[in-house]
Design a protein around this motif. Structure first.
Motif, PDB file in Angstrom:
ATOM      1  N   ARG A 276      56.568  43.115  44.258  1.00  0.00           N
ATOM      2  CA  ARG A 276      56.228  44.529  44.214  1.00  0.00           C
ATOM      3  C   ARG A 276      55.310  44.890  43.029  1.00  0.00           C
ATOM      4  NH1 ARG A 276      56.273  48.703  47.895  1.00  0.00           N
ATOM      5  NH2 ARG A 276      54.953  50.125  46.747  1.00  0.00           N
ATOM      6  N   PRO A 277      55.589  44.426  41.812  1.00  0.00           N
ATOM      7  CA  PRO A 277      54.676  44.772  40.706  1.00  0.00           C
ATOM      8  C   PRO A 277      53.246  44.297  40.951  1.00  0.00           C
ATOM      9  CG  PRO A 277      56.746  43.928  39.851  1.00  0.00           C
ATOM     10  CD  PRO A 277      56.754  43.673  41.333  1.00  0.00           C
ATOM     11  N   LEU A 278      53.128  43.103  41.520  1.00  0.00           N
ATOM     12  CA  LEU A 278      51.793  42.577  41.801  1.00  0.00           C
ATOM     13  C   LEU A 278      51.108  43.406  42.886  1.00  0.00           C
ATOM     14  CD1 LEU A 278      49.615  40.461  41.417  1.00  0.00           C
ATOM     15  CD2 LEU A 278      50.861  38.962  43.000  1.00  0.00           C
ATOM     16  N   ALA A 279      51.874  43.801  43.930  1.00  0.00           N
ATOM     17  CA  ALA A 279      51.304  44.630  44.986  1.00  0.00           C
ATOM     18  C   ALA A 279      50.844  45.979  44.436  1.00  0.00           C
ATOM     19  CB  ALA A 279      52.325  44.828  46.106  1.00  0.00           C
ATOM     20  N   ASP A 280      51.626  46.557  43.534  1.00  0.00           N
ATOM     21  CA  ASP A 280      51.234  47.830  42.925  1.00  0.00           C
ATOM     22  C   ASP A 280      49.952  47.673  42.115  1.00  0.00           C
ATOM     23  OD1 ASP A 280      53.388  49.099  44.054  1.00  0.00           O
ATOM     24  OD2 ASP A 280      54.665  48.919  42.281  1.00  0.00           O
ATOM     25  N   ARG A 281      49.835  46.537  41.433  1.00  0.00           N
ATOM     26  CA  ARG A 281      48.645  46.301  40.611  1.00  0.00           C
ATOM     27  C   ARG A 281      47.403  46.140  41.501  1.00  0.00           C
ATOM     28  NH1 ARG A 281      47.254  41.387  37.632  1.00  0.00           N
ATOM     29  NH2 ARG A 281      49.348  40.625  38.096  1.00  0.00           N
ATOM     30  N   VAL A 282      47.564  45.425  42.613  1.00  0.00           N
ATOM     31  CA  VAL A 282      46.442  45.278  43.543  1.00  0.00           C
ATOM     32  C   VAL A 282      46.050  46.635  44.115  1.00  0.00           C
ATOM     33  CG1 VAL A 282      45.695  44.284  45.737  1.00  0.00           C
ATOM     34  CG2 VAL A 282      46.984  42.889  44.124  1.00  0.00           C
ATOM     35  N   GLY A 283      47.043  47.473  44.434  1.00  0.00           N
ATOM     36  CA  GLY A 283      46.769  48.792  44.973  1.00  0.00           C
ATOM     37  C   GLY A 283      46.028  49.693  44.008  1.00  0.00           C
ATOM     38  N   GLU A 284      46.226  49.473  42.700  1.00  0.00           N
ATOM     39  CA  GLU A 284      45.494  50.262  41.703  1.00  0.00           C
ATOM     40  C   GLU A 284      44.037  49.822  41.587  1.00  0.00           C
ATOM     41  OE1 GLU A 284      47.707  49.670  38.191  1.00  0.00           O
ATOM     42  OE2 GLU A 284      49.384  50.961  38.780  1.00  0.00           O
ATOM     43  N   LEU A 285      43.730  48.630  42.117  1.00  0.00           N
ATOM     44  CA  LEU A 285      42.379  48.075  41.982  1.00  0.00           C
ATOM     45  C   LEU A 285      41.588  48.113  43.289  1.00  0.00           C
ATOM     46  CD1 LEU A 285      43.404  44.909  39.934  1.00  0.00           C
ATOM     47  CD2 LEU A 285      42.312  46.958  39.016  1.00  0.00           C
ATOM     48  N   TRP A 286      42.267  47.960  44.423  1.00  0.00           N
ATOM     49  CA  TRP A 286      41.606  47.772  45.716  1.00  0.00           C
ATOM     50  C   TRP A 286      41.701  49.032  46.555  1.00  0.00           C
ATOM     51  CZ3 TRP A 286      44.349  45.898  50.519  1.00  0.00           C
ATOM     52  CH2 TRP A 286      43.456  45.653  51.560  1.00  0.00           C
ATOM     53  N   THR A 287      40.573  49.484  47.120  1.00  0.00           N
ATOM     54  CA  THR A 287      40.566  50.693  47.941  1.00  0.00           C
ATOM     55  C   THR A 287      41.174  50.479  49.325  1.00  0.00           C
ATOM     56  OG1 THR A 287      38.378  50.174  48.826  1.00  0.00           O
ATOM     57  CG2 THR A 287      38.467  51.526  46.826  1.00  0.00           C
ATOM     58  N   GLY A 288      41.084  49.277  49.835  1.00  0.00           N
ATOM     59  CA  GLY A 288      41.467  49.006  51.219  1.00  0.00           C
ATOM     60  C   GLY A 288      40.271  48.645  52.077  1.00  0.00           C
ATOM     61  N   ASP A 289      39.066  48.653  51.464  1.00  0.00           N
ATOM     62  CA  ASP A 289      37.858  48.274  52.192  1.00  0.00           C
ATOM     63  C   ASP A 289      37.612  46.774  52.070  1.00  0.00           C
ATOM     64  OD1 ASP A 289      36.804  50.887  53.053  1.00  0.00           O
ATOM     65  OD2 ASP A 289      36.667  51.268  50.911  1.00  0.00           O
ATOM     66  N   VAL A 290      37.309  46.137  53.199  1.00  0.00           N
ATOM     67  CA  VAL A 290      36.899  44.736  53.223  1.00  0.00           C
ATOM     68  C   VAL A 290      35.654  44.649  54.105  1.00  0.00           C
ATOM     69  CG1 VAL A 290      37.512  42.366  53.780  1.00  0.00           C
ATOM     70  CG2 VAL A 290      39.281  43.947  52.974  1.00  0.00           C
ATOM     71  N   LEU A 291      34.627  44.022  53.575  1.00  0.00           N
ATOM     72  CA  LEU A 291      33.373  43.877  54.315  1.00  0.00           C
ATOM     73  C   LEU A 291      32.981  42.408  54.332  1.00  0.00           C
ATOM     74  CD1 LEU A 291      30.844  45.488  55.538  1.00  0.00           C
ATOM     75  CD2 LEU A 291      29.798  45.007  53.332  1.00  0.00           C
ATOM     76  N   ALA A 292      32.791  41.863  55.529  1.00  0.00           N
ATOM     77  CA  ALA A 292      32.285  40.497  55.672  1.00  0.00           C
ATOM     78  C   ALA A 292      30.892  40.579  56.260  1.00  0.00           C
ATOM     79  CB  ALA A 292      33.201  39.671  56.573  1.00  0.00           C
ATOM     80  N   THR A 293      29.947  39.905  55.651  1.00  0.00           N
ATOM     81  CA  THR A 293      28.572  39.931  56.127  1.00  0.00           C
ATOM     82  C   THR A 293      27.929  38.571  55.886  1.00  0.00           C
ATOM     83  OG1 THR A 293      26.454  41.100  55.953  1.00  0.00           O
ATOM     84  CG2 THR A 293      27.713  40.817  53.933  1.00  0.00           C
ATOM     85  N   THR A 294      26.725  38.398  56.389  1.00  0.00           N
ATOM     86  CA  THR A 294      26.031  37.112  56.299  1.00  0.00           C
ATOM     87  C   THR A 294      24.603  37.371  55.833  1.00  0.00           C
ATOM     88  OG1 THR A 294      25.555  37.314  58.658  1.00  0.00           O
ATOM     89  CG2 THR A 294      27.416  35.937  58.039  1.00  0.00           C
ATOM     90  N   VAL A 295      24.469  37.674  54.555  1.00  0.00           N
ATOM     91  CA  VAL A 295      23.159  38.037  54.015  1.00  0.00           C
ATOM     92  C   VAL A 295      22.185  36.869  54.090  1.00  0.00           C
ATOM     93  CG1 VAL A 295      21.927  38.742  51.940  1.00  0.00           C
ATOM     94  CG2 VAL A 295      24.105  39.803  52.525  1.00  0.00           C
ATOM     95  N   GLY A 296      22.628  35.680  53.704  1.00  0.00           N
ATOM     96  CA  GLY A 296      21.734  34.531  53.671  1.00  0.00           C
ATOM     97  C   GLY A 296      21.583  33.819  54.994  1.00  0.00           C
ATOM     98  N   GLY A 297      22.324  34.233  56.004  1.00  0.00           N
ATOM     99  CA  GLY A 297      22.300  33.559  57.299  1.00  0.00           C
ATOM    100  C   GLY A 297      23.715  33.404  57.797  1.00  0.00           C
ATOM    101  N   ILE A 298      23.855  33.002  59.058  1.00  0.00           N
ATOM    102  CA  ILE A 298      25.170  32.943  59.678  1.00  0.00           C
ATOM    103  C   ILE A 298      26.080  31.936  58.984  1.00  0.00           C
ATOM    104  CG2 ILE A 298      24.718  31.150  61.381  1.00  0.00           C
ATOM    105  CD1 ILE A 298      26.446  34.539  62.054  1.00  0.00           C
TER     106      ILE A 298
END
Length: 462
Positions: A276-298
């Protein structure tokens, strides 16, 4: 043969759209019943013929295309030729088709027609093929329900009650689209679960103007919302703004998830767990957005995690290392300068080390396979051409793919065809392959709201 009808349906979906129906004073949606609980309008009956005309105008000099176009226009299935706008004597489906039902079980069918008597006879033939027990009469149809019909302008209007002389107020929400449909009231319960259990209103709209767009919108019932609140608390984003980036115009693939990070972690980890303490710490840092992309190619993917305002990205790196360590995955964290660094993972059987470089920007923590790819992912860079702006909104989840796979193979050897079927399917395959070559990009996204869910699929053509 059922196979050829399946291929015809596939071609319809690939080649969806065509020139819009000519403007007229009265539209099929103008004939909608007041307070209809079920309604459908369709203006795309001539789309296959319109699309075939367009393809032949562009590519008809190629012998295979010209021959395929001629074969498809000459094809008839049960007397119907969609590539020749042949729907049966007296019928003009290109003018539009409408079906409307109200809570009192009143039914109205509106269909494009040039001759009422011939149209009724053609519809009776359709009903017979579909095993619908309706037979044509001098003024409508008889069967389990008595329906009266009358020609009204360019439409044959059939009604289980009296046929009106003129349309009423109509329903603007059903106007203009290639296809528009909505279901509400008791009809919703006929939909498969969980939609039939949760929904108050379901609407489908297909547009074919600039690109082909298929949008489904669902509104949840008030009595079902308490059951959905726990899910909504995790899926819906919290207040605040989180940009879509990092992106690049050359990205051929974008995958995005945008949830409420702290709420999701709070629901996933109970207060009594040691994590739980670690999850709370992650929640203070992470918005909930995750983006995967392929800038240099697939083959050069990048994964970006959204950072809370003022959050330290290196703190999120360290938290990720701790989470993986709990799963007995050992990582070596090597911080660098200017927000850069790397995580090193020892491969099994002393096979070597996998190094994942990372980079911290003002709003994101980026991971990749090559450091050079991280430098390409510059925030505020324009999104890839063709990507719908809606996909960049906070709380919208989805996928964008540029340069769609554009090959359709030949029929498998185990399908045996008669000469007529073979000629039809050969022509259909030629046109379907041409349509596939013209596919450009596609996007699918889901946009949940407090009491709605909207899903849209869009693809464009060259």
């Amino acid at each position: 043969m059922k196979t050829r009808y399946l291929w015809a349906l596939a071609a319809t979906l690939v080649g969806l759209g065509g020139p819009a129906v000519a403007a007229a004073e009265v539209d099929v949606a103008d004939w909608a019943l007041p307070d209809a609980i079920g309604a459908l309008t369709f203006r795309g009956a001539d789309s296959l013929a319109d699309r075939l005309d367009g393809l032949e105008a562009r590519f008809g000099e190629a012998p295979s295309v010209g021959a395929a176009a001629a074969d498809l226009r000459g094809w008839r299935g049960e007397g119907i030729g969609p590539w020749a706008r042949a729907w049966g004597e007296g019928l003009d489906l290109g003018a539009g088709v409408g079906v409307f039902v109200d809570a009192g079980q009143r039914v109205r069918l509106v269909i494009g027609s040039t001759d009422a008597a011939k149209a009724r006879a053609s519809l009776a033939a359709w009903f017979t093929r579909l095993e619908v027990p309706l037979t044509a009469t001098e003024d409508g149809f008889d069967g389990p329900a008595k329906v009266r019909c009358a020609q009204r302008g360019r439409f044959l209007v059939c009604d289980s009650q009296q046929v009106p002389e003129a349309p009423g107020a109509g329903d603007p929400s059903l106007a203009g689209a290639w296809l528009a449909a909505r279901v509400s009231g008791p009809l919703v319960t006929l939909l498969p679960p969980p939609v039939g259990l949760w929904a108050e209103h379901v609407a489908l709209r297909v547009e074919t103007k600039d690109a082909v767009s298929v949008a489904l919108t669902l509104k949840t019932r008030a009595d079902a919302r308490p059951q959905l609140d726990p899910i909504k608390g995790m899926v819906l984003p919290s207040e605040g703004d989180s940009p879509l980036g990092p992106l690049h115009r050359r990205s051929p693939l974008v995958l995005k998830v945008s949830v409420d990070g702290p709420a999701l972690l709070k629901a996933a980890v109970s207060p009594n767990e040691h994590m739980r303490p670690l999850a709370d710490r992650v929640g203070e840092l992470w918005t909930g957005d995750v983006l995967a992309t392929t800038v240099g190619g697939i083959g050069d993917p990048i994964v970006a995690f959204g950072l809370q305002p003022g959050a330290d990205g290196r703190g999120l790196v360290e938290a990720i290392v701790e989470v993986l360590a709990m799963g007995e995955v050992a990582l070596k964290h090597t911080p660098g300068e200017g927000g850069a660094g790397a995580l090193a993972l020892a491969l099994p059987d002393a096979a070597g080390t996998l190094t994942l470089p990372y980079r911290v920007t003002g709003t994101h923590l980026l991971f990749g396979l090559e450091a050079i790819d991280l430098t390409r992912a510059v925030e505020a860079d324009p999104a890839p051409p063709g990507m719908p702006p809606a996909l960049g909104k906070r709380g919208v989840h989805g996928l964008f793919v540029a340069h769609l796979p554009n090959g359709i193979g030949a029929l498998p050897d185990f399908i045996e065809l008669a000469d007529a079927d073979a000629r039809f399917l050969s022509a259909l395959t030629t046109i379907a392959q041409l349509e596939a070559k013209l596919l450009d990009s596609a996007a699918l996204w889901i946009e949940p709201g407090p009491d709605t869910v909207r899903v849209e699929l869009r693809w464009s053509r060259l």
